[in-house]
Design a protein around this motif. Structure first.
Motif, PDB file in Angstrom:
ATOM      1  N   LYS A  13      72.218 -31.477 -11.226  1.00 42.05           N
ATOM      2  CA  LYS A  13      73.512 -30.936 -10.632  1.00 42.05           C
ATOM      3  C   LYS A  13      73.219 -30.449  -9.232  1.00 42.05           C
ATOM      4  CE  LYS A  13      75.817 -31.100 -14.370  1.00 42.05           C
ATOM      5  NZ  LYS A  13      74.997 -31.566 -15.395  1.00 42.05           N
ATOM      6  N   LEU A  14      73.925 -30.764  -8.116  1.00 37.80           N
ATOM      7  CA  LEU A  14      74.023 -30.026  -7.026  1.00 37.80           C
ATOM      8  C   LEU A  14      75.073 -29.023  -7.080  1.00 37.80           C
ATOM      9  CD1 LEU A  14      72.732 -30.302  -3.884  1.00 37.80           C
ATOM     10  CD2 LEU A  14      74.524 -31.553  -3.368  1.00 37.80           C
ATOM     11  N   ASN A  24      68.713 -22.612 -16.260  1.00 40.84           N
ATOM     12  CA  ASN A  24      70.213 -22.604 -16.500  1.00 40.84           C
ATOM     13  C   ASN A  24      70.518 -22.075 -15.046  1.00 40.84           C
ATOM     14  OD1 ASN A  24      70.856 -23.739 -18.870  1.00 40.84           O
ATOM     15  ND2 ASN A  24      69.813 -21.887 -19.747  1.00 40.84           N
ATOM     16  N   ILE A  25      71.981 -21.872 -14.909  1.00 37.95           N
ATOM     17  CA  ILE A  25      72.643 -21.433 -13.591  1.00 37.95           C
ATOM     18  C   ILE A  25      72.730 -19.918 -13.616  1.00 37.95           C
ATOM     19  CG2 ILE A  25      74.461 -21.751 -11.732  1.00 37.95           C
ATOM     20  CD1 ILE A  25      74.851 -24.558 -13.006  1.00 37.95           C
ATOM     21  N   GLY A  26      72.204 -18.994 -12.788  1.00 39.67           N
ATOM     22  CA  GLY A  26      72.336 -17.848 -12.825  1.00 39.67           C
ATOM     23  C   GLY A  26      73.250 -17.470 -11.391  1.00 39.67           C
ATOM     24  N   ILE A  27      74.271 -16.583 -11.885  1.00 42.90           N
ATOM     25  CA  ILE A  27      75.218 -16.253 -10.584  1.00 42.90           C
ATOM     26  C   ILE A  27      75.371 -14.911 -10.586  1.00 42.90           C
ATOM     27  CG2 ILE A  27      77.449 -16.673  -9.859  1.00 42.90           C
ATOM     28  CD1 ILE A  27      77.636 -19.277 -11.144  1.00 42.90           C
ATOM     29  N   ILE A  28      75.118 -13.887  -9.653  1.00 38.30           N
ATOM     30  CA  ILE A  28      75.439 -12.892  -9.281  1.00 38.30           C
ATOM     31  C   ILE A  28      76.506 -12.796  -8.127  1.00 38.30           C
ATOM     32  CG2 ILE A  28      74.697 -10.595  -8.246  1.00 38.30           C
ATOM     33  CD1 ILE A  28      71.902 -11.656  -8.883  1.00 38.30           C
ATOM     34  N   SER A  29      77.599 -12.072  -8.393  1.00 36.35           N
ATOM     35  CA  SER A  29      78.882 -11.689  -7.764  1.00 36.35           C
ATOM     36  C   SER A  29      79.231 -10.485  -7.404  1.00 36.35           C
ATOM     37  CB  SER A  29      79.938 -12.689  -8.068  1.00 36.35           C
ATOM     38  OG  SER A  29      80.383 -12.747  -9.339  1.00 36.35           O
ATOM     39  N   ALA A  30      79.389  -9.911  -6.469  1.00 37.36           N
ATOM     40  CA  ALA A  30      79.861  -8.643  -5.975  1.00 37.36           C
ATOM     41  C   ALA A  30      81.220  -8.497  -6.239  1.00 37.36           C
ATOM     42  CB  ALA A  30      79.546  -8.387  -4.696  1.00 37.36           C
ATOM     43  N   ASN A  31      81.542  -7.557  -7.155  1.00 37.35           N
ATOM     44  CA  ASN A  31      83.020  -7.248  -7.404  1.00 37.35           C
ATOM     45  C   ASN A  31      83.645  -6.064  -6.851  1.00 37.35           C
ATOM     46  OD1 ASN A  31      82.352  -5.180  -9.164  1.00 37.35           O
ATOM     47  ND2 ASN A  31      82.092  -6.584 -10.814  1.00 37.35           N
ATOM     48  N   ASP A  72      73.658 -27.958 -18.261  1.00 37.44           N
ATOM     49  CA  ASP A  72      74.064 -29.544 -18.681  1.00 37.44           C
ATOM     50  C   ASP A  72      75.625 -29.326 -18.803  1.00 37.44           C
ATOM     51  OD1 ASP A  72      71.462 -30.569 -18.810  1.00 37.44           O
ATOM     52  OD2 ASP A  72      70.983 -29.772 -20.646  1.00 37.44           O
ATOM     53  N   ASN A  73      76.118 -28.455 -19.711  1.00 35.52           N
ATOM     54  CA  ASN A  73      77.669 -28.635 -20.095  1.00 35.52           C
ATOM     55  C   ASN A  73      78.382 -27.566 -19.315  1.00 35.52           C
ATOM     56  OD1 ASN A  73      77.225 -26.081 -21.413  1.00 35.52           O
ATOM     57  ND2 ASN A  73      76.680 -27.185 -23.259  1.00 35.52           N
ATOM     58  N   LEU A  74      77.762 -26.556 -18.583  1.00 39.16           N
ATOM     59  CA  LEU A  74      78.297 -25.832 -17.740  1.00 39.16           C
ATOM     60  C   LEU A  74      79.077 -24.606 -18.285  1.00 39.16           C
ATOM     61  CD1 LEU A  74      79.508 -28.055 -14.691  1.00 39.16           C
ATOM     62  CD2 LEU A  74      77.334 -26.568 -14.818  1.00 39.16           C
ATOM     63  N   GLU A  75      78.825 -24.626 -19.618  1.00 36.77           N
ATOM     64  CA  GLU A  75      79.405 -23.509 -20.271  1.00 36.77           C
ATOM     65  C   GLU A  75      78.662 -22.021 -20.269  1.00 36.77           C
ATOM     66  OE1 GLU A  75      79.382 -24.745 -24.564  1.00 36.77           O
ATOM     67  OE2 GLU A  75      81.070 -26.287 -24.406  1.00 36.77           O
ATOM     68  N   SER A  76      79.440 -21.028 -20.431  1.00 33.18           N
ATOM     69  CA  SER A  76      78.956 -19.647 -20.189  1.00 33.18           C
ATOM     70  C   SER A  76      78.054 -19.221 -21.200  1.00 33.18           C
ATOM     71  CB  SER A  76      80.109 -18.601 -19.927  1.00 33.18           C
ATOM     72  OG  SER A  76      79.663 -17.299 -19.960  1.00 33.18           O
ATOM     73  N   LEU A  77      76.744 -18.939 -21.007  1.00 29.88           N
ATOM     74  CA  LEU A  77      76.015 -18.268 -21.893  1.00 29.88           C
ATOM     75  C   LEU A  77      75.710 -16.788 -21.886  1.00 29.88           C
ATOM     76  CD1 LEU A  77      72.901 -20.857 -21.042  1.00 29.88           C
ATOM     77  CD2 LEU A  77      74.871 -20.926 -23.060  1.00 29.88           C
ATOM     78  N   ARG A  78      76.133 -16.322 -20.717  1.00 27.77           N
ATOM     79  CA  ARG A  78      75.841 -14.777 -20.663  1.00 27.77           C
ATOM     80  C   ARG A  78      76.857 -14.328 -19.636  1.00 27.77           C
ATOM     81  NH1 ARG A  78      70.242 -11.361 -20.084  1.00 27.77           N
ATOM     82  NH2 ARG A  78      71.201  -9.648 -19.408  1.00 27.77           N
ATOM     83  N   GLU A  79      77.493 -13.084 -19.723  1.00 25.57           N
ATOM     84  CA  GLU A  79      78.412 -12.300 -18.685  1.00 25.57           C
ATOM     85  C   GLU A  79      78.263 -11.007 -19.035  1.00 25.57           C
ATOM     86  OE1 GLU A  79      82.500 -13.701 -18.589  1.00 25.57           O
ATOM     87  OE2 GLU A  79      81.871 -15.935 -18.636  1.00 25.57           O
TER      88      GLU A  79
END
Length: 377
Positions: A180-181, A224-231, A244-251
């Motif tokens: 994945k890019l 896996n893909i880790g994403i940090i976003s400021a709210n 692989d399937n881009l499903e959420s594993l943790r939030e």
């Protein structure tokens, strides 16, 4: 090949004295445990060329390789990307893009000469690689801000052009992993987005819309893909998605009064054992621009290493002012790696590597004949 090793600083721990009687048989010897030093590879440059430096922390062995002499990597290279053990140096000369690919462990080198010619059709933003493809983000046509992607298959020579989004405001650094890019950008309505390209099919499979919250992306220890976003100013959302399937594993959300750059932060953050090890930016003016820190999700506690005191110590030791230039965390030794540069004269650029424990102790100071830019993982 030339090597220069700096001063090693040993840290001693676990000293314990037990007095159980008066006889010599009852006196236990002092036990001294030496801090484990990491193995590391770092890429950098001076005014003469580009270099790779390998350090074996266990055996205290070093190797310095001149990549300019051995692999024709020019100081003027545009950017460096890493996929597994392969480093790709992008080079632009005489209106054409080329690349040098080097396996940093074996030294095997592949030259990709003039794979793209600059034209008036599009304006190139950056280049990235997979195991067998090159991706060139661009504004197309030239003069517009329509974000496109040229995909070049190195095996077949085939080229594909994809349109990602029309009329964007900004484009951020990409990240490739697991087929994945990951491409972050700011759209015309100032919404932050992350487009996901499947590199096997050359198709955009998903676009995340983060609205006004800038996403910072990295690959976790589990790939896996880790994403940090400021709210808001100090509250962040932290999410992990299956690559692989881009499903959420943790939030989840957490409070941290720190700043993360939009786009790829693979060289600035790692998430291991419920701890986020990250590059902590310092408010300016300051004698340092960043330093190491980590956030423990288990106890919701943030630890900032006192980089100011360490930098002052090195400044006094060298009689020069250091400028921090590279960052990494090594999980095997549980240490931070900080690269720095020194301008000793108008024609002498040198540097070094500082190895710092998570307790904030300076364990090792390695002087180098060049300035580090990138720690290889």
């Amino acid at each position: 090949m030339k090597s220069y090793k700096g001063i090693g600083i040993l840290v001693f721990a676990g000293i314990q004295l037990l007095f159980l009687g008066c006889s010599n048989d009852d006196n236990n010897p002092i036990e001294i445990a030496e801090a484990k030093l990491p193995d590391y590879t770092v890429i950098g440059e001076n005014f003469q060329g580009v270099f790779q430096f390998n350090y074996d922390g266990l055996n205290n062995e070093i190797e310095e390789i001149n990549l300019t002499e051995d692999n024709n990597v020019l100081r003027e290279y545009l950017t460096l990307r890493q996929v597994s053990e392969t480093l790709t140096f992008f080079i632009f000369s005489a209106g054409k893009f080329s690349a040098v690919q080097r396996n940093y462990k074996t030294g095997e080198t592949n030259f990709i000469n003039e794979f793209y010619t600059n034209t008036n059709e599009r304006s190139i933003i950056w280049g990235a690689t997979s195991e067998s493809k090159i991706f060139m983000a661009n504004y197309s046509p030239r003069g517009s801000t329509n974000l496109g992607l040229r995909v070049i298959d190195l095996l077949s020579g085939e080229e594909d052009d994809l349109m990602v989004e029309f009329d964007v405001e900004s484009v951020y650094q990409p990240l490739y992993a697991g087929g994945k890019l990951l491409l972050g950008y700011l759209d015309s309505r100032s919404n932050y987005k992350l487009a996901i390209l499947d590199s096997n099919s050359n198709t955009l499979v998903k676009t995340f819309d983060f609205g006004q919250f800038a996403p910072s992306i990295f690959i976790t220890e589990d790939n896996n893909i880790g994403i940090i976003s400021a709210n808001n100013n100090s509250e962040y959302d932290f999410a992990i998605y299956d690559i692989d399937n881009l499903e959420s594993l943790r939030e989840e959300s957490f409070i941290l009064n720190r700043y993360f750059s939009p786009g790829a932060i693979q060289t600035q953050a790692q998430f291991l054992n419920e701890k986020l090890y990250y590059l902590n930016f310092y408010a300016q003016p300051s004698i340092v621009n960043f330093g190491p820190a980590f956030y423990d999700f288990n106890i919701q506690e943030n630890r900032i290493i006192d980089m100011l005191s360490i930098a002052e110590e090195i400044n006094n030791e060298l009689g020069l002012s250091i400028e921090l230039s590279a960052f990494d965390y090594d999980k095997e030794s549980n240490t931070f790696l900080i690269g720095y540069r020194t301008f000793e004269s108008p024609d002498i650029l040198r540097g070094g590597v500082l190895i710092i424990s998570t307790e904030g102790d300076l364990l090792e100071h390695d002087r180098l004949d060049f300035a580090p830019d990138y720690f290889v993982r």
